[in-house]
Design an enzyme around this catalytic site. Structure first.
Site, PDB file in Angstrom:
ATOM      1  N   THR A 200       0.849  -1.200   0.000  1.00 27.51           N
ATOM      2  CA  THR A 200       0.000   0.000   0.000  1.00 27.51           C
ATOM      3  C   THR A 200       0.883   1.248   0.000  1.00 27.51           C
ATOM      4  OG1 THR A 200      -1.799  -1.133   1.131  1.00 27.51           O
ATOM      5  CG2 THR A 200      -1.729   1.256   1.380  1.00 27.51           C
TER       6      THR A 200
ATOM      7  N   ASP B 299       6.303  -4.201  -1.461  1.00 21.68           N
ATOM      8  CA  ASP B 299       5.654  -3.105  -0.742  1.00 21.68           C
ATOM      9  C   ASP B 299       6.636  -1.943  -0.596  1.00 21.68           C
ATOM     10  OD1 ASP B 299       3.865  -1.645   0.761  1.00 21.68           O
ATOM     11  OD2 ASP B 299       3.597  -3.142   2.335  1.00 21.68           O
ATOM     12  N   GLY B 300       6.118  -0.791  -0.304  1.00 20.12           N
ATOM     13  CA  GLY B 300       6.961   0.376  -0.037  1.00 20.12           C
ATOM     14  C   GLY B 300       7.393   0.397   1.420  1.00 20.12           C
TER      15      GLY B 300
ATOM     16  N   GLU C  39      -0.187  -5.140   6.129  1.00 26.17           N
ATOM     17  CA  GLU C  39       1.107  -5.246   5.433  1.00 26.17           C
ATOM     18  C   GLU C  39       2.039  -6.221   6.155  1.00 26.17           C
ATOM     19  OE1 GLU C  39       1.436  -0.817   3.393  1.00 26.17           O
ATOM     20  OE2 GLU C  39       2.183  -1.091   5.416  1.00 26.17           O
TER      21      GLU C  39
ATOM     22  N   LYS D  76      14.402   7.206   1.294  1.00 25.36           N
ATOM     23  CA  LYS D  76      13.909   6.400   2.422  1.00 25.36           C
ATOM     24  C   LYS D  76      15.039   5.671   3.153  1.00 25.36           C
ATOM     25  CE  LYS D  76       9.547   7.115   1.196  1.00 25.36           C
ATOM     26  NZ  LYS D  76       8.736   6.138   0.533  1.00 25.36           N
TER      27      LYS D  76
HETATM   28  C1  5RP Z   1       1.655   2.176   4.057  1.00 26.44           C
HETATM   29  C2  5RP Z   1       3.135   2.067   4.022  1.00 26.44           C
HETATM   30  C3  5RP Z   1       3.821   2.574   2.803  1.00 26.44           C
HETATM   31  O1  5RP Z   1       4.495   1.521   2.209  1.00 26.44           O
HETATM   32  C4  5RP Z   1       4.782   3.643   3.195  1.00 26.44           C
HETATM   33  O2  5RP Z   1       4.067   4.652   3.881  1.00 26.44           O
HETATM   34  C5  5RP Z   1       5.480   4.246   1.967  1.00 26.44           C
HETATM   35  O3  5RP Z   1       4.552   4.974   1.226  1.00 26.44           O
HETATM   36  P1  5RP Z   1       4.935   5.709  -0.121  1.00 26.44           P
HETATM   37  O4  5RP Z   1       5.307   4.649  -1.100  1.00 26.44           O
HETATM   38  O5  5RP Z   1       3.679   6.445  -0.507  1.00 26.44           O
HETATM   39  O6  5RP Z   1       6.082   6.635   0.171  1.00 26.44           O
HETATM   40  O7  5RP Z   1       3.771   1.579   4.911  1.00 26.44           O
HETATM   41  O8  5RP Z   1       1.153   1.780   5.302  1.00 26.44           O
END
Ligand code: 5RP
Length: 262
Positions: free
Chosen positions: A33, A89-90, A111, A129
Site C-alpha cells: 500500500t 511493498d513500499g 502489510e 527512504k
Molecule cells: C503504508 C506504508 C507505505 O508503504 C509507506 O508509507 C510508503 O509509502 P509511499 O510509497 O507512498 O512513500 O507503509 O502503510
C-alpha cells in the site's frame, strides 16, 4: 509523461518497475500500500494486460484492492491464498539491515501479516527512504479505539526507559476525526527522532495492552529495490549480500499514469 514526473516519482516508478520483474507466472503476490506500491500494481496490471502474466494478488488495504481490480489483477484474500510467493511493498524508512519503518499510509497491520506470510518480501523505495539510523520518520503504532488514551499513556511511560531521542506521540487524524484503519483501529505516531534498539522497541510495544501492532518490520524484508530520479536502480539482497546496479529508461509506453495526470 516522464518530463511531468517529479524526481521522487521517477525514483518510485523505476523501483516499482524493476521489482515487477521478480514476479513470475503463477505466483501469489502480496500487494503493498502507498504511492510506490501503487506504481507496482499498475506495472503488474500492464504485464497482465500486455504479456498475459497470470498471478493472484493479495492486497494489503482496501485501496490497493480497488486499484488492483481496476488494472485487471485477479484479487484473492490471504485466507484463500494461505501462503504467498512474494510480497512487494513500499517503506517509510529502511536501514542497512533492511529493518523497516512502515505504516505512513496506515496499512501496517495487513502489510505485516501479508509480508510475514510470504516466502520473500521485496521493498521498493526512492533513495530518500534510506537511513543510517531509523526513527526520523515517526513510528506508527496501531492501537484499538477502546481506552486509547490509556494505551497512549502506557506507551509514553514505556518510552521513558527506551533508547530514543524524542517521546512525543500524536494520534493520527483524518481531518477533524481520528484516522481509522481498515481494521477499525487508530494509529499513534511516535516521534522518536532516533531508535537505538529497534528489536527491543518492537517487542516492548507489542506487549502493551491496546497495541495491535507496530510499524517496525524486522527480519522480514529480503531485498530492497532503491530507485533514483535519473532512472538508476540498486537491488540489495540481504541474504545473498549482493548489490546489483541497473538503469531503466522512461519510455512513452511506460505511460501508465496518463489518465491520472491529464
Ligand atoms: C503504508 C506504508 C507505505 O508503504 C509507506 O508509507 C510508503 O509509502 P509511499 O510509497 O507512498 O512513500 O507503509 O502503510
Amino acid at each position: 509523461m516522464s518530463g511531468e514526473l517529479s524526481p521522487i516519482d521517477k525514483a518510485k516508478f523505476v523501483a516499482a518497475k524493476r521489482a515487477a520483474e521478480f514476479v513470475e507466472d503463477g505466483m501469489r503476490v502480496g500487494l503493498g500500500t502507498g504511492s510506490t506500491a501503487a506504481w507496482l500494481v499498475r506495472c503488474l496490471g500492464d504485464m497482465v494486460e500486455k504479456d498475459g502474466l497470470k498471478i493472484k494478488g493479495v492486497p494489503t488495504s482496501r485501496r490497493t484492492a480497488e486499484l488492483a481490480r481496476n488494472v485487471g489483477i485477479d484479487v484473492i484474500s490471504l485466507d484463500e491464498a494461505r501462503w504467498l510467493d512474494l510480497t512487494i511493498d513500499g517503506a517509510d524508512e529502511f536501514d542497512r539491515e533492511l529493518t523497516l519503518i512502515k505504516g505512513g499510509g496506515g496499512a501496517l497491520l495487513q502489510e505485516k501479516i501479508v509480508a510475514t506470510a510470504s516466502d520473500q518480501m521485496i521493498v521498493i523505495a526512492d533513495v530518500g527512504k534510506q537511513v543510517e539510523r531509523l526513527g526520523a520518520f515517526p513510528l506508527p503504532v496501531e492501537i484499538i479505539p477502546f481506552g486509547w488514551q490509556t494505551t497512549r499513556a502506557l506507551i509514553e511511560e514505556t518510552l521513558v526507559s527506551l533508547d530514543v531521542l524524542g517521546r512525543e506521540t500524536t494520534l493520527r487524524m483524518n481531518g477533524s476525526v481520528p484516522y481509522v484503519t481498515d481494521e477499525g483501529n487508530h494509529i499513534l505516531d511516535l516521534h522518536l527522532g532516533r531508535i537505538g534498539n529497534a528489536r527491543q522497541m518492537g517487542q516492548i510495544m507489542n506487549q502493551i495492552p491496546g497495541v495491535v501492532e507496530n510499524g517496525l518490520f524486522i527480519d522480514i524484508c529480503d531485498k530492497v529495490v532503491v530507485g533514483y530520479g535519473d532512472g538508476k536502480v540498486e537491488i540489495r539482497d540481504i541474504n545473498a549480500g549482493t548489490v546489483e546496479l541497473d538503469r531503466l529508461d522512461f519510455m512513452e509506453e511506460d505511460n501508465l499514469f496518463t489518465d491520472l495526470m491529464s
